[in-house]
Design an enzyme around this catalytic site. Structure first.
Site, mmCIF file in Angstrom:
data_model
loop_
_atom_site.group_PDB
_atom_site.id
_atom_site.type_symbol
_atom_site.label_atom_id
_atom_site.label_comp_id
_atom_site.label_asym_id
_atom_site.label_seq_id
_atom_site.Cartn_x
_atom_site.Cartn_y
_atom_site.Cartn_z
ATOM 1 N N SER A 149 0.828 -1.195 0.000
ATOM 2 C CA SER A 149 0.000 0.000 0.000
ATOM 3 C C SER A 149 0.871 1.258 0.000
ATOM 4 O O SER A 149 1.647 1.463 -0.924
ATOM 5 C CB SER A 149 -0.967 -0.045 1.185
ATOM 6 N N ASP A 168 -8.157 -5.116 -6.578
ATOM 7 C CA ASP A 168 -7.881 -3.965 -5.725
ATOM 8 C C ASP A 168 -8.582 -2.735 -6.305
ATOM 9 O O ASP A 168 -8.352 -2.363 -7.452
ATOM 10 C CB ASP A 168 -6.362 -3.736 -5.655
ATOM 11 N N HIS A 217 -7.691 -5.032 -1.999
ATOM 12 C CA HIS A 217 -6.490 -4.402 -1.465
ATOM 13 C C HIS A 217 -5.890 -5.223 -0.326
ATOM 14 O O HIS A 217 -4.668 -5.281 -0.175
ATOM 15 C CB HIS A 217 -6.818 -2.989 -0.986
#
Length: 344
Positions: free
Chosen positions: A132, A289, A318
Site C-alpha cells: 500500500s 484492488d 487491497h
C-alpha cells in the site's frame, strides 16, 4: 490497541520538507529484525503503510519466510505522521495537531535514507518492499536512490496516486472534517471525533475489499456472523482503536499527493522518473484492488527498464497484501523469495 513501545528512535534534527516547511527536532521511529552482516550487504527496507506501525508488518517476517531474520537485516521505518515517528499527535507546539506540516513520499524516504546511511552505515539495499503506502515508498526509494536499491517489490500500491484513488481519499477526509467534534483538528486528545471516525470506517469498508469478497461472504472466514457484525467489528474496531485523526489526515495527504514524478530533478514527469529506476522491480497488484488496479501497474511497468507485474489472484482486493489471507500471504512471500534469489 495501544501503539507499540518497542521502537527505537533516530534523531533527524530540523528537517526541511519538500513543501517548504521545517519540522523541528524530528525523529524517525523504527524497528529492526535480524543482524547486519559484516559487509552490510544483507539489509532490507520494509516501510509501513497508512496508519500502520512496524508491528503491523511482522506478518511477512519470520523463520522460513523470504524475510527471514536469520538471513536478512530488515529495517521497518515508521512513516512520519503515523504516531510513532514525528506526528501531529506527538510534535510539540507550534507544529502539533492541525499545524503539522505536509509530508511527501520524497520526505519519508529522505528520512529513511539518513537512518540507513548515517546510523547503520549501509550503502546497498538488497531489497525494498512494502504494501500500500509502503509500496509507494518502495517506488520512491527506487527513484530517489537508484544507486542503492538492488531489487524492489512494491505490492498493492503505486508510483502515482490515480484520480479514482483520490476520490476515495477525499471522501475519507470530508467524513472526518464534517464531524463538529473534529474542531478543525483542535479536538482534545481525550475527545476524538468518534462520529467522523465511524464514517471514515464505513467508507473504507466499501473499498478495502472487493465486491466479490462481499458477494462470497468471505468476511465469515474472519470470524464474523453477519455483514453488520463485520462492519462494526472489523472496520469500526480498526479505526476506533486509538489511531489519532490528525495523524490519519497527515498520512492521507501524503498518499493523495503520491507521485515519483515530483522527485526533485524530474519536474513532475512521472514517466521520466520511472524510467530512471535501475533495479529489477516486480510490482504485485491485487486482482480486484479498488485503489490500485492491475492496469495501473501495467502502465507503470512499461516505463521501468526492468519492470515486471505479477497479479495476486483472488477476491480479497487491497487486503490481499495485508496478511489476512494465508493464500495471498504465500503468494507474496514466494515472489519476494524469488526476487531475493535473483542475481544483481
Amino acid at each position: 490497541m495501544p501503539p507499540p513501545t518497542d521502537a527505537e528512535h533516530f534523531p533527524l534534527g530540523d528537517v526541511v520538507l519538500q513543501h517548504g516547511m521545517t519540522l523541528p527536532d524530528a525523529r524517525l521511529a523504527y524497528r529492526t529484525y535480524g543482524t547486519l552482516n559484516a559487509d552490510r550487504s544483507n539489509a532490507i527496507v520494509y516501510p509501513t503503510w497508512f496508519s500502520g506501525w512496524h508491528t503491523d508488518n511482522e506478518w511477512l517476517i519470520g523463520p522460513g519466510m523470504a524475510l527471514d531474520p536469520a538471513d536478512w537485516f530488515i529495517i521497518v521505518p515508521n512513516m512520519l505522521g503515523n504516531g510513532l515517528s514525528s506526528s501531529p499527535s506527538n510534535q510539540p507546539m507550534p507544529h502539533d495537531r492541525a499545524r503539522f506540516p505536509f509530508v511527501t513520499f520524497h520526505d519519508q524516504v529522505a528520512a529513511q535514507h539518513r537512518l540507513v546511511t548515517e546510523h547503520f552505515g549501509i550503502e546497498t539495499l538488497a531489497l525494498v518492499t512494502g504494501w500500500s503506502m509502503g509500496a509507494g515508498q518502495t517506488y520512491q526509494w527506487a527513484v530517489s536512490h537508484p544507486e542503492m536499491v538492488q531489487r524492489a517489490v512494491p505490492f498493492c500500491g503505486s508510483s502515482v496516486t490515480a484520480d479514482h484513488n483520490k476520490v476515495f481519499l477525499y471522501s475519507l477526509g470530508e467524513a472526518m472534517r464534517t464531524d463538529a467534534a473534529f474542531a478543525d483538528g483542535w479536538y482534545a486528545p481525550d475527545a476524538p471525533p468518534l462520529r467522523g471516525l465511524r464514517a471514515f470506517a464505513r467508507i473504507y469498508a466499501g473499498w478495502g475489499f472487493s465486491q466479490a469478497f462481499y458477494w462470497q461472504e468471505e468476511w465469515r472466514r474472519l470470524g464474523f456472523v453477519s455483514l453488520e457484525d463485520f462492519l462494526v467489528g472489523f472496520w469500526e474496531g480498526f479505526w476506533l482503536d486509538g489511531r489519532d485523526p490528525n495523524n490519519l489526515l497527515t498520512m492521507l495527504w501524503t498518499w493523495e499527493h503520491g507521485d515519483v514524478g515530483q522527485t526533485p530533478g524530474f519536474d513532475g514527469d512521472t514517466v521520466a522518473a520511472l524510467n530512471s529506476i535501475r533495479c529489477p522491480l516486480l510490482s504485485m497488484p491485487a486482482e480486484k484492488d479498488l485503489y490500485f488496479p492491475p492496469e495501473d501497474e501495467v502502465w507503470a511497468s512499461q516505463h521501468i527498464p526492468q519492470g515486471d507485474v505479477r497479479v495476486i489472484p483472488g477476491v480479497w482486493g487491497h487486503f490481499a497484501g495485508g496478511g489476512q489471507n494465508p493464500d495471498d500471504t504465500a503468494f507474496v512471500d514466494a515472489a519476494i523469495r524469488e526476487m531475493l534469489e535473483r542475481p544483481v
